[in-house]
Design an enzyme around this catalytic site. Sequence first.
Site, PDB file in Angstrom:
ATOM      1  N   CYS A   1      45.627 -33.944  33.601  1.00  0.00           N
ATOM      2  CA  CYS A   1      45.041 -34.188  32.280  1.00  0.00           C
ATOM      3  C   CYS A   1      44.750 -35.674  32.118  1.00  0.00           C
ATOM      4  O   CYS A   1      43.856 -36.058  31.375  1.00  0.00           O
ATOM      5  CB  CYS A   1      45.968 -33.698  31.179  1.00  0.00           C
ATOM      6  SG  CYS A   1      47.649 -34.298  31.373  1.00  0.00           S
TER       7      CYS A   1
ATOM      8  N   GLY B   1      47.008 -27.158  27.782  1.00  0.00           N
ATOM      9  CA  GLY B   1      45.866 -26.577  28.492  1.00  0.00           C
ATOM     10  C   GLY B   1      44.568 -27.184  27.994  1.00  0.00           C
ATOM     11  O   GLY B   1      44.541 -28.312  27.486  1.00  0.00           O
ATOM     12  N   SER B   2      43.503 -26.420  28.128  1.00  0.00           N
ATOM     13  CA  SER B   2      42.176 -26.938  27.804  1.00  0.00           C
ATOM     14  C   SER B   2      41.957 -27.040  26.289  1.00  0.00           C
ATOM     15  O   SER B   2      42.646 -26.389  25.498  1.00  0.00           O
ATOM     16  CB  SER B   2      41.122 -26.001  28.393  1.00  0.00           C
ATOM     17  OG  SER B   2      41.331 -24.699  27.887  1.00  0.00           O
TER      18      SER B   2
ATOM     19  N   GLY C   1      43.169 -24.731  22.960  1.00  0.00           N
ATOM     20  CA  GLY C   1      43.727 -25.289  21.727  1.00  0.00           C
ATOM     21  C   GLY C   1      42.948 -24.854  20.499  1.00  0.00           C
ATOM     22  O   GLY C   1      43.519 -24.567  19.447  1.00  0.00           O
TER      23      GLY C   1
ATOM     24  N   GLU D   1      48.837 -30.041  23.604  1.00  0.00           N
ATOM     25  CA  GLU D   1      48.613 -31.054  24.657  1.00  0.00           C
ATOM     26  C   GLU D   1      47.389 -30.593  25.432  1.00  0.00           C
ATOM     27  O   GLU D   1      47.492 -29.781  26.351  1.00  0.00           O
ATOM     28  CB  GLU D   1      49.834 -31.133  25.593  1.00  0.00           C
ATOM     29  CG  GLU D   1      51.113 -31.599  24.926  1.00  0.00           C
ATOM     30  CD  GLU D   1      51.186 -33.108  24.749  1.00  0.00           C
ATOM     31  OE1 GLU D   1      50.239 -33.821  25.139  1.00  0.00           O
ATOM     32  OE2 GLU D   1      52.200 -33.571  24.205  1.00  0.00           O
TER      33      GLU D   1
END
Length: 512
Positions: free
Chosen positions: A300, A244-245, A249, A266
Site C-alpha cells: 500500500c 484493502g482497496s 472501503g 486502511e
Amino acid sequence: MTNPHNAPPAAGEQTAAVAKALRALGVDLDAFAGPRETRSPATGEVLARTVEHTEADVDAAVAAAHEAFLTWRDVPAPVRGNLVKRWGRLLTEHKRELAVLVTAEVGKIESEALGEVQEMIDICDLAVGQSRQLFGKTLPSERPGHRLAETWHPLGVVAVVSAFNFPVAVYAWNAALALVAGDAVVWKPAEATNLSAIGVDALLARAVREVGAPEGIHRLVLADRVVGRHLVDDPRVALVSATGSVRMGREIGPRVAERFGRVLLELGGNNAAIVAPSADLDLALRGIVFAAAGTAGQRCTTLRRLIVHTSIADALVERIAAAYGTLTIGDPSAEGTLIGPLINRGSFEAQQAALVRAVAEGGTVVAGGARVLEGEAPEAFYVEPAVVLMPGQDGVVQEETFAPILYVLTYDDLDEAIALQNGVPQGLSSAIFTQDQAEAERFLSASGSDCGIANVNIGTSGAEIGGAFGGEKETGGGRESGTDAWQAYMRRATNTVNYSGQLPLAQGVKFL
Ligand code: NAD
C-alpha cells in the site's frame, strides 16, 4: 537491459514446503479441506484446497466470539496481556514456517516475508506493554465535591478484513491490540491467503489454550467478499477494521455506518517522493528503488510517483533505470531474488493496461514493463519494474495500479512539487529527499504533505509499528499501531462522581 533471473520453483516444491510448514505449526490441513484453491503466484500451481465458509458459519463465529467477549472483558487487562505475550513467543518460535507460507501464497521474497512476521512479533510486544497502560484521564470538575473521569472499556467483537499483500501482519496489528483491549476477534483474510491465516490462527489457538483464555475470543472465517459482507453487516460486530482497496472501503464504510457500527479503514495509496536538487542522490536512489520496485510494487506504501527537480531529473532517471536493470527477478525463495511474482493474472493485466494508458496520455516507458519467465512458468506473472516519464498526472497517474510502475514527474519550485504530491485522491505515504532543512520542514508543515505518513530522506514504505500507520482522504483515515491505536478497540465512558452530599447542576442551572 535484461534483468538477471532466478528460475521459478520446480513443480511441487512449494506445495511440499507449505505442507511441512503447516505440520510444524500443528495444523491438520485435512480438517480445512474444501473447494477454495490457494495458488502459488510463483508457479500458478495449486498449493492446497480449503474450506469455503458460509453465512451460517459467519453467524456461528460471531456468536461464539460474542459469548467469549462477555467473559474476556472482565479479565484484568494485564492478564489479557499474558495471552498476547504467549502468542508473540509462539510467533517468534515459528517465524520461519510462517514466512514460508507468506512467500508461497503472496510471492514475497524471503527477507520481506520474515520481516512481515517480525512485525507481528513487534506489535505483540507493544500490545503487552499497552495492557498495563489502558489509561483514562481524571479532569477537574467545575462542581465542588465532584470527580470527573474518563474510563476505557472493551468494545465487543472486532471483525478484521485483511488484504492479500500483508496476509499476516495486518491481522496481528489489529488482533494484538484488540485482545489486550478485552475484545474478541473474527478474521476474514483475503481469498488468496487462507493458508498463512490458518497457520497464524493455529498459534493463537495454542496460546489461548495454554493461558486458559475463553476459546471463542478468536475465530477465522475463510470466505469471499460476498460472505464477508454478511460479517460486516452483523450488528454484534462493534468494529470493522478493513484493509484493502478504496473500492472495498467505499462498499464497507457506508454499510457499517448504516447500522452505526465503527469502522477503521486502511485503503489504497498513491505515494510520492519529492527529490530536491540538494538531495544525497546515492541515498535517494536506494530509497526509491526499494520503495518502488520492492515487493513487486504490491505494498500500500509502494512509491508510485517520483517528483524530481528539473535540474537533476535526467541524471536521476538514468541511475534508477540502470539500478532497475540489476534487480534479480524470479523465485521468491531463491537467494538473491529481489522481485517476486505479481499475485495473479488480473494484476498483470492491470499493469499492462496502465502502461498502455500512460503511453496514450503522452508518457514514455524508459525502463521495464515486460513480462519475463513466461516460458518457465506460463501460469505465473513476473514483470520487470517499470519507469515511465509523464507530462502530467491527470489520467492514469491518479489511480493506484497494484504493480511496479513508477511515474516520473518534474518540478521547478517546491510549492509546485508539494501541490503535485497532494494532487491525488489518496493520502497514505509521502517522502522528500533533501539536505535543505527549510525544505524538509516546509514539506512536514501544515501546508506541506497531506498524507498520514510524511518522511524525510527515507522512502515511502517500511513503517515501524511504534508510529501510527494509516492515511487520509481516500486512504480512509484509519490508524493502526502506534501510541494511541488501542483506543480504536475500546469505548470511552465519562464518569462524574458526586461525593458532596449536595446536588449542584452544571453551568449553574437551578431546578427544584
Ligand atoms: P481488496 O479490496 O480486493 O480486498 C481486501 C479484503 O476485503 C479481502 O479480504 C476481500 O475479500 C475483502 N472485501 C472486499 N470487498 C468486500 C466487501 N464488500 N465486504 C466484505 N469484505 C470485502 O484488496 P486486495 O487486492 O486484497 O489488496 C490490495 C489493496 O489493499 C491495495 O489497494 C492496497 O493499497 C490496499 N492495502 C492497504 C493497506 C493500508 O494499510 N492502507 C495495507 C495493505 C493493502
